[in-house]
Design an enzyme around this catalytic site. Structure first.
Site, PDB file in Angstrom:
ATOM      1  CB  SER A 143      -9.975   0.774   6.856  1.00 31.39           C
ATOM      2  OG  SER A 143      -9.740   1.585   7.992  1.00 31.39           O
ATOM      3  CE1 TYR A 157     -12.194   4.943   4.225  1.00 23.97           C
ATOM      4  CE2 TYR A 157     -11.998   4.374   6.547  1.00 23.97           C
ATOM      5  CZ  TYR A 157     -11.445   4.457   5.285  1.00 23.97           C
ATOM      6  OH  TYR A 157     -10.151   4.047   5.083  1.00 23.97           O
TER       7      TYR A 157
HETATM    8  P1  NAP Z   1      -5.307   9.289  -0.368  1.00 16.71           P
HETATM    9  O1  NAP Z   1      -3.953   9.783  -0.015  1.00 16.71           O
HETATM   10  O2  NAP Z   1      -6.495  10.171  -0.143  1.00 16.71           O
HETATM   11  O3  NAP Z   1      -5.280   8.802  -1.893  1.00 16.71           O
HETATM   12  C1  NAP Z   1      -6.438   8.315  -2.482  1.00 16.71           C
HETATM   13  C2  NAP Z   1      -6.143   7.934  -3.909  1.00 16.71           C
HETATM   14  O4  NAP Z   1      -7.335   7.369  -4.465  1.00 16.71           O
HETATM   15  C3  NAP Z   1      -5.772   9.086  -4.798  1.00 16.71           C
HETATM   16  O5  NAP Z   1      -4.797   8.625  -5.701  1.00 16.71           O
HETATM   17  C4  NAP Z   1      -7.065   9.416  -5.539  1.00 16.71           C
HETATM   18  O6  NAP Z   1      -6.838   9.933  -6.850  1.00 16.71           O
HETATM   19  C5  NAP Z   1      -7.645   8.033  -5.671  1.00 16.71           C
HETATM   20  N1  NAP Z   1      -9.093   7.977  -5.857  1.00 16.71           N
HETATM   21  C6  NAP Z   1     -10.063   8.435  -5.026  1.00 16.71           C
HETATM   22  N2  NAP Z   1     -11.270   8.160  -5.528  1.00 16.71           N
HETATM   23  C7  NAP Z   1     -11.063   7.504  -6.697  1.00 16.71           C
HETATM   24  C8  NAP Z   1     -11.911   6.961  -7.682  1.00 16.71           C
HETATM   25  N3  NAP Z   1     -13.245   7.025  -7.561  1.00 16.71           N
HETATM   26  N4  NAP Z   1     -11.360   6.365  -8.749  1.00 16.71           N
HETATM   27  C9  NAP Z   1     -10.019   6.278  -8.890  1.00 16.71           C
HETATM   28  N5  NAP Z   1      -9.153   6.776  -7.988  1.00 16.71           N
HETATM   29  C10 NAP Z   1      -9.670   7.384  -6.909  1.00 16.71           C
HETATM   30  O7  NAP Z   1      -5.652   7.948   0.415  1.00 16.71           O
HETATM   31  P2  NAP Z   1      -4.745   6.865   1.187  1.00 16.71           P
HETATM   32  O8  NAP Z   1      -4.676   7.268   2.610  1.00 16.71           O
HETATM   33  O9  NAP Z   1      -3.498   6.576   0.432  1.00 16.71           O
HETATM   34  O10 NAP Z   1      -5.740   5.630   1.129  1.00 16.71           O
HETATM   35  C11 NAP Z   1      -5.615   4.579   0.199  1.00 16.71           C
HETATM   36  C12 NAP Z   1      -6.501   3.444   0.665  1.00 16.71           C
HETATM   37  O11 NAP Z   1      -6.114   3.055   1.984  1.00 16.71           O
HETATM   38  C13 NAP Z   1      -7.981   3.822   0.740  1.00 16.71           C
HETATM   39  O12 NAP Z   1      -8.780   2.748   0.299  1.00 16.71           O
HETATM   40  C14 NAP Z   1      -8.196   4.051   2.230  1.00 16.71           C
HETATM   41  O13 NAP Z   1      -9.521   3.839   2.613  1.00 16.71           O
HETATM   42  C15 NAP Z   1      -7.253   3.054   2.823  1.00 16.71           C
HETATM   43  N6  NAP Z   1      -6.861   3.352   4.202  1.00 16.71           N
HETATM   44  C16 NAP Z   1      -6.181   4.493   4.504  1.00 16.71           C
HETATM   45  C17 NAP Z   1      -5.843   4.761   5.830  1.00 16.71           C
HETATM   46  C18 NAP Z   1      -5.103   5.994   6.250  1.00 16.71           C
HETATM   47  O14 NAP Z   1      -4.987   6.235   7.476  1.00 16.71           O
HETATM   48  N7  NAP Z   1      -4.581   6.779   5.335  1.00 16.71           N
HETATM   49  C19 NAP Z   1      -6.207   3.853   6.839  1.00 16.71           C
HETATM   50  C20 NAP Z   1      -6.897   2.702   6.475  1.00 16.71           C
HETATM   51  C21 NAP Z   1      -7.224   2.457   5.166  1.00 16.71           C
HETATM   52  P3  NAP Z   1      -7.040  11.501  -7.237  1.00 16.71           P
HETATM   53  O15 NAP Z   1      -6.209  12.282  -6.260  1.00 16.71           O
HETATM   54  O16 NAP Z   1      -6.567  11.592  -8.630  1.00 16.71           O
HETATM   55  O17 NAP Z   1      -8.509  11.752  -7.044  1.00 16.71           O
END
Ligand code: NAP
Length: 248
Positions: A143, A157
């Site tokens: 991130s 985080y």
């Molecule tokens: P999201 O929409 O909240 O989705 C998170 C996903 O991770 C869901 O499929 C969830 O599954 C799964 N998950 C959570 N904890 C888990 C665990 N312990 N084991 C297996 N699966 C798990 O998040 P996102 O925004 O797509 O983020 C994805 C990645 O990008 C993350 O690493 C996040 O830190 C990074 N990121 C996101 C942003 C942003 O602005 N969105 C920015 C920078 C980085 P369930 O629903 O089944 O629990």
């Protein structure tokens, strides 16, 4: 060689977009999820309807036995893994450091740091030429927070993503001679449900003015960078970071 990709946390958001795009590029996909079986099944359905090959497997990446089961099942059902996207990650309610307790810190570090370490360990065991494997590629989803620190929102985080960046560098150099490349993407504000976990579903609307491009990104825009890093087009790229953050 057949390409087999595991995307952790692929039931929605960036993980789901990555799984769907990778399927279009011909990868066989394992859609990992923790809780939401219906959402994971829907990603698999979309891929299969487009002529791709995908399965959904439940596992909490923070639990070692789950990760062992995940990789063993993947071996049997899809064949030897060639690509891993360490995408699963969580954040919690926005707050200052002074209000964070140890239980929260452990939850964040377990999923965002220990999870990717365990998955990378299992993947390297299967990919490394040192263990009779045929190489592979790993992309960690870090991130922009790792560079910026997320003051007042979630320093925990941000620090977990800093740890992931360090693992990216160290592991890239550790396995560089074993046919494995390890890289990371650092997304900025991306339009997913993750911001709801922080207590602010419309966070991007508030913060987008601070982004040089004056908008948030889409999961697909992050997926494109991930797929490039996984591909042979990035064959001399390892230990590298792509910021997908609109200039921030
Ligand atoms: P999201 O929409 O909240 O989705 C998170 C996903 O991770 C869901 O499929 C969830 O599954 C799964 N998950 C959570 N904890 C888990 C665990 N312990 N084991 C297996 N699966 C798990 O998040 P996102 O925004 O797509 O983020 C994805 C990645 O990008 C993350 O690493 C996040 O830190 C990074 N990121 C996101 C942003 C942003 O602005 N969105 C920015 C920078 C980085 P369930 O629903 O089944 O629990």
């Amino acid at each position: 060689m057949e390409q087999v990709l595991l995307v952790t946390g692929a039931s929605r958001g960036i993980g789901a977009a990555t799984a769907k795009l990778a399927a279009l590029y011909g990868y066989k996909i394992c859609v990992n999820y923790r809780h939401d079986a219906a959402a994971a099944a829907s990603v698999v359905d979309t891929i299969c309807q487009q002529g791709g090959h995908a399965i959904a497997l439940q596992a909490d990446v923070a639990i070692e036995e789950d990760v062992t089961r995940l990789f063993n099942t993947l071996d049997t059902r899809l064949g030897r893994i060639t690509a891993l996207v360490n995408n699963a990650g969580i954040l919690e309610q926005q707050m200052r450091l002074g209000n964070m307790d140890a239980a929260r810190l452990q939850r964040i570090m377990s999923t965002n740091v220990i999870g990717p370490f365990l998955c990378a360990k299992a993947a390297v065991k299967r990919m490394s030429t040192r263990h009779g494997g045929q190489g592979g590629a790993i992309v960690n989803v870090s991130s922009a927070a790792a560079r910026l620190g997320s003051p007042g929102e979630y320093i925990d985080y941000a620090a977990s993503k800093g740890a992931l960046d360090t693992m990216t560098l160290g592991l890239a150099r550790e396995v560089a001679e074993e046919g494995i490349r390890v890289n990371a993407v650092r997304p900025g504000f991306i339009d997913t449900d993750m911001h709801t976990s922080g207590g602010e579903p419309n966070r991007i609307e508030r913060v987008k003015h601070g982004v040089p491009m004056k908008r948030g990104g889409t999961p697909h825009e992050v997926a494109e960078a991930i797929l490039w890093l996984l591909s042979d087009k990035a064959s001399f790229t390892t230990g590298a970071f792509i910021d997908v953050a609109g200039g921030r």
